[in-house]
Each structure stands twice: as structure tokens, then as C-alpha cells.
Design a protein around this motif. Structure first.
Motif, PDB file in Angstrom:
ATOM      1  N   LYS A   6      32.384  32.569  47.808  1.00  0.00           N
ATOM      2  CA  LYS A   6      31.060  33.189  47.313  1.00  0.00           C
ATOM      3  C   LYS A   6      31.057  34.676  47.787  1.00  0.00           C
ATOM      4  O   LYS A   6      31.147  34.758  49.193  1.00  0.00           O
ATOM      5  CB  LYS A   6      29.904  32.385  47.593  1.00  0.00           C
ATOM      6  N   LYS A   7      30.250  35.239  47.094  1.00  0.00           N
ATOM      7  CA  LYS A   7      30.096  36.765  47.367  1.00  0.00           C
ATOM      8  C   LYS A   7      28.548  37.024  46.722  1.00  0.00           C
ATOM      9  O   LYS A   7      28.395  36.819  45.950  1.00  0.00           O
ATOM     10  CB  LYS A   7      31.080  37.812  46.804  1.00  0.00           C
ATOM     11  N   ASN A  27      28.740  38.780  52.096  1.00  0.00           N
ATOM     12  CA  ASN A  27      29.245  37.428  52.513  1.00  0.00           C
ATOM     13  C   ASN A  27      28.513  36.706  53.460  1.00  0.00           C
ATOM     14  O   ASN A  27      29.006  36.562  54.622  1.00  0.00           O
ATOM     15  CB  ASN A  27      30.917  37.480  52.479  1.00  0.00           C
ATOM     16  N   CYS A  47      35.519  35.169  51.445  1.00  0.00           N
ATOM     17  CA  CYS A  47      35.310  35.062  50.021  1.00  0.00           C
ATOM     18  C   CYS A  47      36.666  35.937  49.751  1.00  0.00           C
ATOM     19  O   CYS A  47      36.783  37.253  50.043  1.00  0.00           O
ATOM     20  CB  CYS A  47      34.286  35.830  49.819  1.00  0.00           C
TER      21      CYS A  47
END
Length: 120
Positions: free
Chosen positions: A65-66, A95, A101
Motif C-alpha cells: 500500500k502507498k 508508506n 510497497c
């Protein structure tokens, strides 16, 4: 003369924040000012300062995820999602999660430090 080019040796951008950046096409590798394509891995806890780039930036999340703060809105992208952020938009990338990520970043015109306009 061949009408294609296979990138076998991307340019590894030197960083001091633990982020891995491999530019496959762009100013540093192929002297292409129209587009840059980079494969990146942002470690957990990584962040950049706010910036207002003079290029459109497309991001595709391969794994993890970012987080993006775009103007005053926080957006989180997950694996398989993508986003386009228009040029001259104030944005901050990070992040803040527990896993790395991995993502692709594509900039048009190509990324350059002169055009990113980072706040320091």
C-alpha cells in the motif's frame, strides 16, 4: 536499425531514505525527456516531502500500500490499483504501513529534480 530497445540495465537512483528506484526509461537512462518509467520499492515508514511536480504522474501498485496526500485529501492505494495525479498538484507520498510497497511510476514529461519542486 531496430525499432525497439530492451532495457536490461536500468539506472539505480542513489537514495538516502531506503527507497529503491530503478529507472528503466527517462532522462537518466535513455535521455528521454517525454516519459520516465521507474520500478520502485518504498520501505515501511518511508516518506517524501510535499512537492508540486511539473509533470503528470501515474502510479500502479504491484504489492503493498502507498499513501498520497493530494492537496488536502488522503488517499491510500492498494495492490492492483492505480492513480494519475495531474501536474502542478501539491502531493506528498509515503508508506506509513508495516510492509514494503512495490510500484511503478510513470511521469510525462519525464521526472527531473528540476521539475519536481520539493518542499524542504
Amino acid at each position: 536499425m531496430k525499432k525497439y530497445f530492451i532495457q536490461k540495465a536500468p539506472f539505480v537512483v542513489p537514495t538516502t531514505d531506503g527507497k529503491l528506484i530503478k529507472e528503466h526509461h527517462g532522462l537518466a537512462t535513455t535521455n528521454n525527456s517525454a516519459i520516465s518509467i521507474a520500478h520502485m520499492i518504498a520501505p515501511p515508514g518511508w516518506s517524501e516531502p510535499f512537492q508540486t511536480p511539473e509533470f503528470d504522474e501515474y502510479t500502479y501498485i504491484i504489492k503493498g500500500k502507498k499513501q498520497f496526500i493530494i492537496e488536502d485529501e488522503t488517499v491510500v492505494l492498494e495492490t492492483g490499483q492505480s492513480i494519475k495525479i495531474e501536474k502542478n498538484t501539491r502531493v506528498q507520498y509515503s508508506n506509513p504501513f508495516d510492509e514494503p510497497c512495490e510500484y511503478l511510476a510513470i511521469c510525462t514529461p519525464a521526472f527531473s529534480m528540476d521539475a519536481v519542486n520539493r518542499e524542504e
